[in-house]
Design an enzyme around this catalytic site. Structure first.
Site, PDB file in Angstrom:
ATOM      1  N   HIS A   8      -6.129   2.581  -3.566  1.00  0.00           N
ATOM      2  CA  HIS A   8      -6.462   2.424  -5.227  1.00  0.00           C
ATOM      3  C   HIS A   8      -6.995   0.932  -5.317  1.00  0.00           C
ATOM      4  O   HIS A   8      -8.158   0.726  -5.642  1.00  0.00           O
ATOM      5  CB  HIS A   8      -5.743   2.706  -6.119  1.00  0.00           C
ATOM      6  CG  HIS A   8      -5.192   4.271  -6.249  1.00  0.00           C
ATOM      7  ND1 HIS A   8      -3.888   4.528  -6.319  1.00  0.00           N
ATOM      8  CD2 HIS A   8      -5.897   5.447  -6.440  1.00  0.00           C
ATOM      9  CE1 HIS A   8      -3.889   5.886  -6.340  1.00  0.00           C
ATOM     10  NE2 HIS A   8      -4.815   6.516  -6.536  1.00  0.00           N
ATOM     11  N   LYS A  16       0.398  17.937 -15.242  1.00  0.00           N
ATOM     12  CA  LYS A  16       1.206  17.458 -14.432  1.00  0.00           C
ATOM     13  C   LYS A  16       2.195  16.446 -14.816  1.00  0.00           C
ATOM     14  O   LYS A  16       1.999  15.705 -15.283  1.00  0.00           O
ATOM     15  CB  LYS A  16       0.885  17.301 -13.078  1.00  0.00           C
ATOM     16  CG  LYS A  16      -0.046  16.112 -13.057  1.00  0.00           C
ATOM     17  CD  LYS A  16      -0.924  15.916 -11.554  1.00  0.00           C
ATOM     18  CE  LYS A  16      -1.558  14.738 -11.489  1.00  0.00           C
ATOM     19  NZ  LYS A  16      -2.533  14.528 -10.115  1.00  0.00           N
ATOM     20  N   ARG A  72     -12.287   9.942  -0.171  1.00  0.00           N
ATOM     21  CA  ARG A  72     -11.489   9.934   1.136  1.00  0.00           C
ATOM     22  C   ARG A  72     -12.263  10.981   2.098  1.00  0.00           C
ATOM     23  O   ARG A  72     -12.451  10.840   3.302  1.00  0.00           O
ATOM     24  CB  ARG A  72     -10.097   9.972   1.038  1.00  0.00           C
ATOM     25  CG  ARG A  72      -9.264   9.082   0.353  1.00  0.00           C
ATOM     26  CD  ARG A  72      -7.938   9.329  -0.127  1.00  0.00           C
ATOM     27  NE  ARG A  72      -8.086  10.332  -1.411  1.00  0.00           N
ATOM     28  CZ  ARG A  72      -7.326  10.714  -1.858  1.00  0.00           C
ATOM     29  NH1 ARG A  72      -5.880  10.392  -1.673  1.00  0.00           N
ATOM     30  NH2 ARG A  72      -7.197  11.599  -2.972  1.00  0.00           N
ATOM     31  N   SER A  93      -1.284   9.203  -3.464  1.00  0.00           N
ATOM     32  CA  SER A  93       0.009   9.086  -4.214  1.00  0.00           C
ATOM     33  C   SER A  93       0.892   9.953  -4.034  1.00  0.00           C
ATOM     34  O   SER A  93       2.152   9.756  -4.163  1.00  0.00           O
ATOM     35  CB  SER A  93      -0.459   8.857  -5.501  1.00  0.00           C
ATOM     36  OG  SER A  93      -1.119   7.740  -6.022  1.00  0.00           O
TER      37      SER A  93
HETATM   38  P1  ADP Z   1      -6.621  11.821  -9.973  1.00  0.00           P
HETATM   39  O1  ADP Z   1      -5.279  12.408 -10.264  1.00  0.00           O
HETATM   40  O2  ADP Z   1      -7.604  11.641 -10.806  1.00  0.00           O
HETATM   41  O3  ADP Z   1      -6.751  12.367  -8.510  1.00  0.00           O
HETATM   42  P2  ADP Z   1      -5.579   9.438  -8.353  1.00  0.00           P
HETATM   43  O4  ADP Z   1      -4.681   8.722  -9.087  1.00  0.00           O
HETATM   44  O5  ADP Z   1      -5.021  10.088  -7.475  1.00  0.00           O
HETATM   45  O6  ADP Z   1      -5.838  10.290  -9.588  1.00  0.00           O
HETATM   46  O7  ADP Z   1      -6.746   8.808  -7.756  1.00  0.00           O
HETATM   47  C1  ADP Z   1      -7.797   8.036  -8.415  1.00  0.00           C
HETATM   48  C2  ADP Z   1      -8.981   7.822  -7.772  1.00  0.00           C
HETATM   49  O8  ADP Z   1      -8.577   7.035  -6.607  1.00  0.00           O
HETATM   50  C3  ADP Z   1      -9.717   8.990  -7.331  1.00  0.00           C
HETATM   51  O9  ADP Z   1     -11.079   8.902  -7.250  1.00  0.00           O
HETATM   52  C4  ADP Z   1      -9.435   9.053  -5.735  1.00  0.00           C
HETATM   53  O10 ADP Z   1     -10.039   9.796  -5.230  1.00  0.00           O
HETATM   54  C5  ADP Z   1      -9.193   7.786  -5.488  1.00  0.00           C
HETATM   55  N1  ADP Z   1      -8.339   7.377  -4.340  1.00  0.00           N
HETATM   56  C6  ADP Z   1      -7.154   7.960  -4.279  1.00  0.00           C
HETATM   57  N2  ADP Z   1      -6.561   7.378  -3.107  1.00  0.00           N
HETATM   58  C7  ADP Z   1      -7.291   6.698  -2.490  1.00  0.00           C
HETATM   59  C8  ADP Z   1      -7.466   6.024  -1.334  1.00  0.00           C
HETATM   60  N3  ADP Z   1      -6.439   6.132  -0.185  1.00  0.00           N
HETATM   61  N4  ADP Z   1      -8.527   5.467  -0.903  1.00  0.00           N
HETATM   62  C9  ADP Z   1      -9.792   5.540  -1.701  1.00  0.00           C
HETATM   63  N5  ADP Z   1      -9.800   6.158  -2.874  1.00  0.00           N
HETATM   64  C10 ADP Z   1      -8.572   6.681  -3.350  1.00  0.00           C
END
Ligand code: ADP
Length: 157
Positions: A18, A42, A91, A129
């Site tokens: 992120h 969730k 990703r 995450s």
């Molecule tokens: P959500 O609950 O909407 O999936 P996340 O907090 O998991 O939200 O992720 C927010 C954004 O960051 C999403 O666009 C996700 O694809 C992106 N993202 C998550 N992990 C990575 C990573 N390792 N590299 C690049 N982008 C990421």
């Protein structure tokens, strides 16, 4: 008019993936709002306030990045904040399929919005995450996957 992007997510917790997306997007926008969803579907591992504290710490040295909680539709939040761009990270092809439908539906709901995708760096492609949470739950060390600014804070969990 200011170019404002919303980077929405759960950030439960924020990872290096992120962080990298936001830092690389800074030159593209006047302002980036990291929007932390309360996400009714969730139960989060970290409290909303903790997720926000972590993000504020990570982006404290970037004046054009701000962190805000939100609930409801992302497009409604974008309208409220005058943001015309949604920033998302990609990703894998699975991310793409998921993001494609959300992005297209968002465009139907808010014609002026554009979703901007940034590819993850190869080293962050496996970082999520959910895996970070699993490591923490099982007593492992997740520090290499989270931003340096919060690595110490995570030791408490
Ligand atoms: P959500 O609950 O909407 O999936 P996340 O907090 O998991 O939200 O992720 C927010 C954004 O960051 C999403 O666009 C996700 O694809 C992106 N993202 C998550 N992990 C990575 C990573 N390792 N590299 C690049 N982008 C990421």
């Amino acid at each position: 008019m200011k170019k404002i992007a919303v980077f929405p997510g759960s950030f439960d917790p924020v990872t290096r993936g992120h962080e990298n997306i936001v830092v690389r997007a800074i030159p593209l926008f006047d302002e980036i709002i990291v929007a932390v969803g309360k996400n009714v579907q969730k139960d989060s591992f970290f409290y909303l306030d903790t997720r926000i504290d972590f993000l504020e710490k990570v982006f404290q040295d970037y004046p054009t990045v701000k962190v805000m909680p939100y609930e409801g539709l992302t497009v409604d939040f974008c309208r409220q904040e005058n943001a015309k761009y949604i920033l998302r990270g990609l990703r894998t092809s699975a991310d793409f399929e998921f993001e494609r439908s959300i992005g297209q539906m968002n465009k139907k709901m808010y014609h002026d919005i554009e979703t901007i995708f940034m590819l993850s760096l190869t080293e962050y492609t496996p970082v999520s995450s959910s895996i970070v949470r699993d490591i923490i739950r099982n007593g492992g060390d997740a520090s290499q996957f989270v931003p340096e600014a919060i690595a110490v804070d995570l030791e408490k969990y």
